[in-house]
Structure formats: structure tokens, C-alpha cells
Design a protein around this motif. Structure first.
Motif, PDB file in Angstrom:
ATOM      1  N   UNK A 161       6.757  13.438   2.359  1.00  0.00           N
ATOM      2  CA  UNK A 161       7.246  12.965   3.189  1.00  0.00           C
ATOM      3  C   UNK A 161       7.585  13.428   4.019  1.00  0.00           C
ATOM      4  N   UNK A 162       8.429  14.189   4.270  1.00  0.00           N
ATOM      5  CA  UNK A 162       9.283  15.648   5.453  1.00  0.00           C
ATOM      6  C   UNK A 162       7.493  15.151   5.775  1.00  0.00           C
ATOM      7  N   UNK A 163       6.792  15.754   5.617  1.00  0.00           N
ATOM      8  CA  UNK A 163       5.641  15.568   6.983  1.00  0.00           C
ATOM      9  C   UNK A 163       5.131  14.410   7.633  1.00  0.00           C
ATOM     10  N   UNK A 164       5.576  13.109   7.021  1.00  0.00           N
ATOM     11  CA  UNK A 164       5.054  12.143   7.983  1.00  0.00           C
ATOM     12  C   UNK A 164       5.945  11.266   8.140  1.00  0.00           C
ATOM     13  N   UNK A 165       7.823  11.976   7.992  1.00  0.00           N
ATOM     14  CA  UNK A 165       9.276  11.463   8.911  1.00  0.00           C
ATOM     15  C   UNK A 165       9.395  12.388  10.164  1.00  0.00           C
ATOM     16  N   UNK A 215      -3.127   8.987  -4.043  1.00  0.00           N
ATOM     17  CA  UNK A 215      -2.777  10.179  -2.918  1.00  0.00           C
ATOM     18  C   UNK A 215      -1.173   9.489  -2.103  1.00  0.00           C
ATOM     19  N   UNK A 216      -0.081  10.787  -1.804  1.00  0.00           N
ATOM     20  CA  UNK A 216       0.909  10.055  -1.569  1.00  0.00           C
ATOM     21  C   UNK A 216       0.580   9.799  -0.106  1.00  0.00           C
ATOM     22  N   UNK A 217       1.088   8.004   0.210  1.00  0.00           N
ATOM     23  CA  UNK A 217       0.450   7.123   1.314  1.00  0.00           C
ATOM     24  C   UNK A 217       2.006   7.298   1.906  1.00  0.00           C
ATOM     25  N   UNK A 218       3.645   7.673   0.974  1.00  0.00           N
ATOM     26  CA  UNK A 218       4.010   7.091   1.686  1.00  0.00           C
ATOM     27  C   UNK A 218       5.457   6.679   0.339  1.00  0.00           C
ATOM     28  N   UNK A 219       6.584   6.004   1.381  1.00  0.00           N
ATOM     29  CA  UNK A 219       7.664   5.602   0.193  1.00  0.00           C
ATOM     30  C   UNK A 219       7.972   4.138   0.411  1.00  0.00           C
ATOM     31  N   UNK A 220       8.491   3.543  -0.001  1.00  0.00           N
ATOM     32  CA  UNK A 220       9.321   2.187   0.168  1.00  0.00           C
ATOM     33  C   UNK A 220      10.383   2.188  -1.142  1.00  0.00           C
ATOM     34  N   UNK A 221      11.398   1.452  -1.047  1.00  0.00           N
ATOM     35  CA  UNK A 221      12.410   1.352  -1.010  1.00  0.00           C
ATOM     36  C   UNK A 221      13.207   0.327  -1.034  1.00  0.00           C
ATOM     37  N   UNK A 250      21.099  -6.198  -0.201  1.00  0.00           N
ATOM     38  CA  UNK A 250      19.962  -5.494  -0.647  1.00  0.00           C
ATOM     39  C   UNK A 250      19.371  -5.243   1.022  1.00  0.00           C
ATOM     40  N   UNK A 251      17.985  -4.418   1.014  1.00  0.00           N
ATOM     41  CA  UNK A 251      17.122  -3.708   2.158  1.00  0.00           C
ATOM     42  C   UNK A 251      16.845  -3.227   1.750  1.00  0.00           C
ATOM     43  N   UNK A 252      15.243  -3.447   2.456  1.00  0.00           N
ATOM     44  CA  UNK A 252      14.148  -2.827   2.321  1.00  0.00           C
ATOM     45  C   UNK A 252      14.061  -1.685   3.147  1.00  0.00           C
ATOM     46  N   UNK A 253      12.929  -1.353   3.040  1.00  0.00           N
ATOM     47  CA  UNK A 253      12.323  -0.059   3.506  1.00  0.00           C
ATOM     48  C   UNK A 253      10.880   0.670   3.291  1.00  0.00           C
ATOM     49  N   UNK A 254      10.551   1.051   4.565  1.00  0.00           N
ATOM     50  CA  UNK A 254       9.385   1.803   3.760  1.00  0.00           C
ATOM     51  C   UNK A 254       8.576   2.825   5.740  1.00  0.00           C
ATOM     52  N   UNK A 255       8.250   3.603   4.530  1.00  0.00           N
ATOM     53  CA  UNK A 255       7.373   4.689   5.856  1.00  0.00           C
ATOM     54  C   UNK A 255       6.045   5.441   4.949  1.00  0.00           C
ATOM     55  N   UNK A 256       5.383   4.829   5.817  1.00  0.00           N
ATOM     56  CA  UNK A 256       3.588   5.296   5.448  1.00  0.00           C
ATOM     57  C   UNK A 256       3.185   6.233   6.345  1.00  0.00           C
ATOM     58  N   UNK A 257       2.323   7.319   5.880  1.00  0.00           N
ATOM     59  CA  UNK A 257       1.562   7.884   6.309  1.00  0.00           C
ATOM     60  C   UNK A 257       0.891   7.671   7.917  1.00  0.00           C
ATOM     61  N   UNK A 258       1.070   7.559   9.307  1.00  0.00           N
ATOM     62  CA  UNK A 258       0.313   6.811  10.221  1.00  0.00           C
ATOM     63  C   UNK A 258      -1.084   7.163  10.337  1.00  0.00           C
ATOM     64  N   UNK A 259      -1.419   7.693   9.179  1.00  0.00           N
ATOM     65  CA  UNK A 259      -3.361   7.897   9.413  1.00  0.00           C
ATOM     66  C   UNK A 259      -3.080   6.714   8.814  1.00  0.00           C
ATOM     67  N   UNK A 260      -2.999   5.921   7.949  1.00  0.00           N
ATOM     68  CA  UNK A 260      -2.968   5.079   6.961  1.00  0.00           C
ATOM     69  C   UNK A 260      -2.692   3.460   7.668  1.00  0.00           C
ATOM     70  N   UNK A 261      -1.772   3.293   9.090  1.00  0.00           N
ATOM     71  CA  UNK A 261      -1.437   2.588   9.855  1.00  0.00           C
ATOM     72  C   UNK A 261      -2.717   1.920  10.169  1.00  0.00           C
ATOM     73  N   UNK A 262      -2.804   0.444   9.616  1.00  0.00           N
ATOM     74  CA  UNK A 262      -3.579  -1.171  10.438  1.00  0.00           C
ATOM     75  C   UNK A 262      -4.634  -0.922   9.210  1.00  0.00           C
ATOM     76  N   UNK A 263      -4.147  -0.630   7.644  1.00  0.00           N
ATOM     77  CA  UNK A 263      -5.115  -0.470   6.732  1.00  0.00           C
ATOM     78  C   UNK A 263      -4.371  -1.267   5.244  1.00  0.00           C
ATOM     79  N   UNK A 264      -3.748  -2.301   5.210  1.00  0.00           N
ATOM     80  CA  UNK A 264      -3.019  -2.823   4.597  1.00  0.00           C
ATOM     81  C   UNK A 264      -2.542  -2.162   3.542  1.00  0.00           C
ATOM     82  N   UNK A 265      -2.070  -1.285   4.083  1.00  0.00           N
ATOM     83  CA  UNK A 265      -1.064  -0.200   2.627  1.00  0.00           C
ATOM     84  C   UNK A 265       0.114  -0.684   2.735  1.00  0.00           C
ATOM     85  N   UNK A 266       0.770  -0.318   3.790  1.00  0.00           N
ATOM     86  CA  UNK A 266       2.625  -0.862   4.074  1.00  0.00           C
ATOM     87  C   UNK A 266       2.429  -2.241   3.423  1.00  0.00           C
TER      88      UNK A 266
END
Length: 156
Positions: A16-20, A64-70, A78-94
Motif C-alpha cells: 500500500x505504501x508503494x501504491x500511495x 496479488x495485492x492490488x490496493x485497498x477499499x474502505x 459513511x464514505x467510500x474510498x479506494x486506492x488501486x495500483x496504477x499499473x492496473x488502472x483501466x482494467x476494471x479492478x477498481x
């Protein structure tokens, strides 16, 4: 690609630290901490949120760890947030991760915010049933300026 969620494990945090701490991810997300490379701040933040009542999950893409969502915040906000590895953007992961998270958290309404120019994140939220309810301005640390943002709602 198979997307799943699981409880956050200690071993996920360095990933996560690497992604963020990725500068481009931060620029797009905009609303980040003041210094995303500050590991002490990151560790304190994660200790705090893991001890809170937030529902936070690790996102896995093919295992494999791709990010986090909460989902976090007071019951009526209540609010949602997520952070996904940039290498996976545009692939439907989020989108898949957020849908899975919403299945595990039936509480409604839920809220979200996104930088107005973050079209990808806005699209993910809309695909998951959120609608834009307003606009605001807020200070975006990653851009060092106040920027436009959209507010979204997932109604019951």
C-alpha cells in the motif's frame, strides 16, 4: 482477472505504501496526505484506521495485492474510498473491488468525493450506482492547490 477482497494483513502495508507514494497516482487522486513518502505518518494513519470501525479490505487481483477499499466515517456520513495500483488502472479492478465492498456493506446512503478531473474514479463510482449530487472545492495536497471536486451519493 479475478478480483477479491480480504481483511488487511500487516504484509499488505508495504505494498500500500508503494501504491500511495507513487507521484502520478497521487496527482490523479489529488486528495492525499501532505507528504505521501512519510512512512511514519503512513504507519500511524494505518494503525488508526485499522483500530477504527472502518470497513477496510485489501483488494486482490488474481491473488496479488492490488490496493485497498474502505467505508469509513460516522454512521450518517459513511464514505467510500479506494486506492488501486496504477499499473492496473483501466482494467476494471477498481469497479470490481468497489462492487464487492458494497456487497459486504449494505448500509445506505454512502457518499464519495473525487477530483472533478478524475474521470476514471468518477466513472467507477457511477458504474457502482453513485450519482453526482454536487460540486465543491477543496485543498488537494498532491497538487498544492484548491481544486474542484464532485460529491456523489449511493442512495438506499
Amino acid at each position: 482477472m479475478h478480483i477479491s477482497l480480504r481483511e488487511v494483513e500487516d504484509a499488505d502495508l508495504p505494498v500500500f505504501f508503494g501504491h500511495m507514494s507513487d507521484p502520478e497516482s497521487n496527482r490523479i487522486a489529488a486528495f492525499t496526505c501532505a507528504d505521501p513518502t512519510d512512512r511514519d505518518y503512513f504507519d500511524a494513519h494505518w494503525r488508526r484506521i485499522r483500530a477504527s470501525d472502518a470497513v477496510i479490505r485489501t483488494v486482490l487481483a488474481d491473488g496479488a495485492v492490488a490496493g485497498h477499499a474502505s467505508v469509513y466515517g460516522p454512521p450518517d456520513e459513511r464514505e467510500v474510498t479506494y486506492f488501486i495500483d496504477r499499473a492496473l488502472w483501466g482494467r476494471g479492478v477498481a469497479t470490481a473491488a468497489l462492487r464487492a465492498l458494497l456487497d459486504t456493506v449494505p448500509t445506505r446512503p454512502l457518499y464519495a468525493r473525487a477530483a472533478a478531473d478524475n474521470k476514471g474514479s468518477i466513472r467507477v463510482l457511477e458504474k457502482c450506482g453513485f450519482t453526482i449530487t454536487g460540486h465543491d472545492r477543496g485543498f488537494a495536497h498532491a497538487r498544492g492547490a484548491e481544486i474542484d471536486e464532485v460529491m456523489l451519493l449511493l442512495a438506499g
